[in-house]
Design a protein around this motif. Structure first.
Motif, PDB file in Angstrom:
ATOM      1  N   PRO A  77       0.841  -1.207   0.000  1.00  0.00           N
ATOM      2  CA  PRO A  77       0.000   0.000   0.000  1.00  0.00           C
ATOM      3  C   PRO A  77       0.871   1.250   0.000  1.00  0.00           C
ATOM      4  CG  PRO A  77       0.069  -0.927   2.193  1.00  0.00           C
ATOM      5  CD  PRO A  77       0.851  -1.881   1.317  1.00  0.00           C
ATOM      6  N   VAL A  78       0.515   2.206  -0.827  1.00  0.00           N
ATOM      7  CA  VAL A  78       1.235   3.478  -0.894  1.00  0.00           C
ATOM      8  C   VAL A  78       0.213   4.600  -1.036  1.00  0.00           C
ATOM      9  CG1 VAL A  78       3.296   2.472  -1.924  1.00  0.00           C
ATOM     10  CG2 VAL A  78       1.483   3.353  -3.406  1.00  0.00           C
ATOM     11  N   ASN A  91      -2.822   0.382  -4.123  1.00  0.00           N
ATOM     12  CA  ASN A  91      -2.166  -0.889  -3.798  1.00  0.00           C
ATOM     13  C   ASN A  91      -1.247  -1.248  -4.959  1.00  0.00           C
ATOM     14  OD1 ASN A  91      -3.361  -1.338  -1.272  1.00  0.00           O
ATOM     15  ND2 ASN A  91      -5.205  -2.176  -2.228  1.00  0.00           N
ATOM     16  N   VAL A  92       0.022  -1.529  -4.664  1.00  0.00           N
ATOM     17  CA  VAL A  92       1.021  -1.827  -5.696  1.00  0.00           C
ATOM     18  C   VAL A  92       1.389  -3.308  -5.598  1.00  0.00           C
ATOM     19  CG1 VAL A  92       3.343  -1.326  -6.544  1.00  0.00           C
ATOM     20  CG2 VAL A  92       1.909   0.524  -5.625  1.00  0.00           C
ATOM     21  N   HIS A 110      -3.409  -0.442  -8.425  1.00  0.00           N
ATOM     22  CA  HIS A 110      -4.894  -0.368  -8.264  1.00  0.00           C
ATOM     23  C   HIS A 110      -5.249   0.822  -7.370  1.00  0.00           C
ATOM     24  CE1 HIS A 110      -5.643  -4.903  -9.226  1.00  0.00           C
ATOM     25  NE2 HIS A 110      -5.391  -4.166 -10.325  1.00  0.00           N
ATOM     26  N   ASP A 111      -6.147   1.658  -7.842  1.00  0.00           N
ATOM     27  CA  ASP A 111      -6.646   2.783  -7.029  1.00  0.00           C
ATOM     28  C   ASP A 111      -7.559   2.201  -5.924  1.00  0.00           C
ATOM     29  OD1 ASP A 111      -7.720   5.032  -5.912  1.00  0.00           O
ATOM     30  OD2 ASP A 111      -8.434   5.914  -7.789  1.00  0.00           O
ATOM     31  N   SER A 112      -7.131   2.323  -4.666  1.00  0.00           N
ATOM     32  CA  SER A 112      -7.883   1.733  -3.540  1.00  0.00           C
ATOM     33  C   SER A 112      -8.666   2.783  -2.732  1.00  0.00           C
ATOM     34  CB  SER A 112      -6.916   0.972  -2.612  1.00  0.00           C
ATOM     35  OG  SER A 112      -5.956   1.874  -2.075  1.00  0.00           O
ATOM     36  N   THR A 113      -8.822   3.962  -3.327  1.00  0.00           N
ATOM     37  CA  THR A 113      -9.529   5.041  -2.591  1.00  0.00           C
ATOM     38  C   THR A 113     -10.934   4.625  -2.190  1.00  0.00           C
ATOM     39  OG1 THR A 113      -8.266   6.721  -3.790  1.00  0.00           O
ATOM     40  CG2 THR A 113     -10.292   7.431  -2.677  1.00  0.00           C
ATOM     41  N   GLU A 114     -11.698   4.125  -3.151  1.00  0.00           N
ATOM     42  CA  GLU A 114     -13.075   3.735  -2.868  1.00  0.00           C
ATOM     43  C   GLU A 114     -13.114   2.538  -1.934  1.00  0.00           C
ATOM     44  OE1 GLU A 114     -17.163   3.777  -2.805  1.00  0.00           O
ATOM     45  OE2 GLU A 114     -15.719   5.281  -3.514  1.00  0.00           O
TER      46      GLU A 114
END
Length: 554
Positions: A77-78, A91-92, A110-114
């Motif tokens: 996670p970054v 998430n990388v 992957h965009d993990s905002t939501e």
């Protein structure tokens, strides 16, 4: 060339980086994710896509990854940043790639905002549920389909008196009052069979310390996604105080009915609806007083008016209309039949709720017939007593033989006139009268004849005096004549004309006598110091007149 075309066609954001972090290639989705717009990510270092606080950790992770030659594969996670300066959670995923003796990493982003937002909301929701469940001011529990406790809150533990471990090992029906177990099992079974998915119920539960309390129970069944029952949710509220109040209310109502029924011999009580069209309650006293059954009044709230005496009917109706829904009191008569009249006293009042709304009207009717009749008898007796007293009082003032005032009464009249003279100086005279030689009359003719002569004498004197003059017997054959508003000259003239030369009497229409009378006159003046002095002077003058007449024949 085919691999480059294949890489460019990947739908996910993917980067190919060297072991120093330089971006060798990027997919269009990656360029779009980081707002690369016209320029490509190729040629930039991956650290330019990491937010400053996370750069150091990412660099260490990347070095460790290449050192292990890809043996470490995990989500990393970054906090990423775009070329436009926006930040987002990501998430990388790293995969080790060996190409032409060089080491590379295939980076999937992957965009993990939501996802993070949903996880946060889920955690918040779970926390809210736990807080609500734990701190609720009512009992909350989850039950298995066979009734065992799965989850309980603090309120329920404190209410029942159990430790959490103890209650979680128990069956809900173990704490149910034995008399309520069958009904509770039936309701649970109805929910499991699909006939109901929730119910509310009042029942009794047993406390660990002994005894039981009343609860209000609400139960709902929770279903799995495929529609099968999963567990029960139970809400428990303590209503023991409410039940106690209801019990006290029932006892109070019973006491009220007992008291009201005990008054039924002389008191009728009924309760009317606010519109006065319905009887809510009536006691047996109504039947005793009105001579009608209670059922008749229940059927028609106005039937009691039929018995009101015709003479009183309009007055009663008018009085109640004027009072409206306030208080009223009125006396009237009712005719149970043409020969049976009852006297009653009715009082009524209205009962309002806390919101000011009229709840019902109470009317109380007391049978006062016996009281009225007794009062009538008492009034009649008092009237007769007053008449007897007046007669007695009059007789106490009257001489028993002659019918004129006796000595005490004439003395009182003289006293009043003495005081009146003191105030108003109105002329007044006393005339003392004595029958000469009355003892000889009694001895010669007998006492009966003597009495008849005294009666005839007073009768003749009264016939010749004014209504304002007063005659009294002073004693024996002595009389006093009180002449009001009369001067000495007028009194002397009257005495000489009527009494001075004797008086002719007729006894029993056949015996005639001529009486000689001695007379003493005195007019009241300021020189008379007292009432007794006034009497004495008149008396002395009478004796002077008697001495001057001594020797005259009768």
């Amino acid at each position: 060339m085919n691999s480059e075309v294949l890489f460019a066609s990947l739908p996910d954001p993917v980067l190919l980086i060297s072991d120093s972090g330089d971006i060798i290639a990027s997919t269009p989705a990656a360029d779009c994710l980081f707002d690369a717009s016209d320029e490509r990510l190729q040629g930039h270092n991956i650290e330019s896509l990491i937010a400053e606080p996370f750069v150091k950790n990412h660099r260490m992770y990347l070095q460790h990854f290449f050192t292990s030659k890809g043996d470490i594969r995990k989500q990393h996670p970054v906090r990423a940043r775009t070329f436009s300066g926006k930040h987002f959670d990501a998430n990388v995923y790293l995969n080790y790639v060996h190409i032409n003796d060089s080491h590379y990493a295939l980076v999937v982003i992957h965009d993990s905002t939501e996802s993070h937002r949903q996880q946060h909301l889920l955690k918040l929701s779970r926390k809210q549920f736990v807080d609500t469940f734990s701190e609720a001011a009512v009992g909350l529990a989850h039950l298995s389909l066979d009734g065992r406790f799965l989850l309980v809150n603090y309120w329920l533990l404190r209410f029942l008196g159990y430790e959490r471990k103890q209650l979680l090992g128990m069956d809900f029906f173990e704490i149910t009052h034995p008399e309520d177990v069958v009904e509770s099992r039936e309701k649970f079974q109805q929910m499991l069979s699909g006939n109901a998915y929730r119910y509310t119920h009042e029942k009794r539960v047993l406390l660990k310390g002994g005894g039981y309390v009343w609860i209000s129970l609400a139960v709902a069944v929770i279903y799995q996604d495929e529609g099968r029952p999963d567990y029960f949710v139970v809400v428990i509220e303590d209503i023991s105080k409410q039940k106690e109040s209801e019990c006290l209310l029932r006892q109070s109502e019973q006491k009220f009915r007992t008291i009201v029924d005990s008054l039924s011999d002389t008191v009728a009580i009924w309760m009317l609806s606010p519109d006065k069209h319905q009887i809510l309650y009536v006691n047996y006293g109504y039947e005793k007083i009105w001579g009608q059954t209670r059922d008749e009044l229940y059927e028609c709230a106005d039937v009691f008016e039929e018995k009101i005496h015709p003479v009183d009917y309009d007055r009663v109706k008018r009085h109640k209309q004027l009072q409206g829904n306030g208080r009223w009191e009125i006396d009237y008569r009712i005719l149970r039949n043409k020969d049976d009249c009852r006297y009653v006293h009715e009082s009524g009042f209205s009962v309002y709720g806390e919101d000011g709304k009229l709840l019902y009207i109470v009317s109380t009717v007391i049978d006062k017939t016996d009281e009225v009749l007794r009062q009538a008898q008492l009034d009649d007796s008092l009237q007769k007593l007053k008449e007897a007293y007046r007669e007695l009082s009059a007789s106490s003032k009257v001489d028993g033989l002659t019918g004129v005032l006796n000595r005490k009464a004439i003395y009182l009249e003289i006293s009043k006139e003495f005081n009146r003279y003191r105030r108003y100086k109105t002329p007044v005279c006393l005339v003392f009268i004595d029958v000469d030689d009355f003892k000889y009359i009694n001895d010669e003719h007998g006492h009966l004849t003597g009495d008849q002569m005294l009666v005839a004498l007073t009768r003749q004197i009264k016939a010749n005096i004014r209504a304002t003059d007063v005659l009294g017997r002073y004693g024996g054959d002595e009389f006093i004549l009180l002449l009001r508003d009369t001067t000495l000259e007028q009194a002397t003239d009257f005495s000489q004309r009527f009494l001075g030369n004797g008086i002719q009497l007729c006894i029993q229409d056949e015996l005639e006598y001529e009486l000689s009378l001695s007379i003493g006159i005195h007019s009241l003046t300021d020189s008379v110091a007292s009432l007794d002095e006034w009497l004495n002077i008149a008396d002395q003058r009478m004796y002077q007149d008697k001495r001057s007449r001594k020797g005259n024949a009768v």
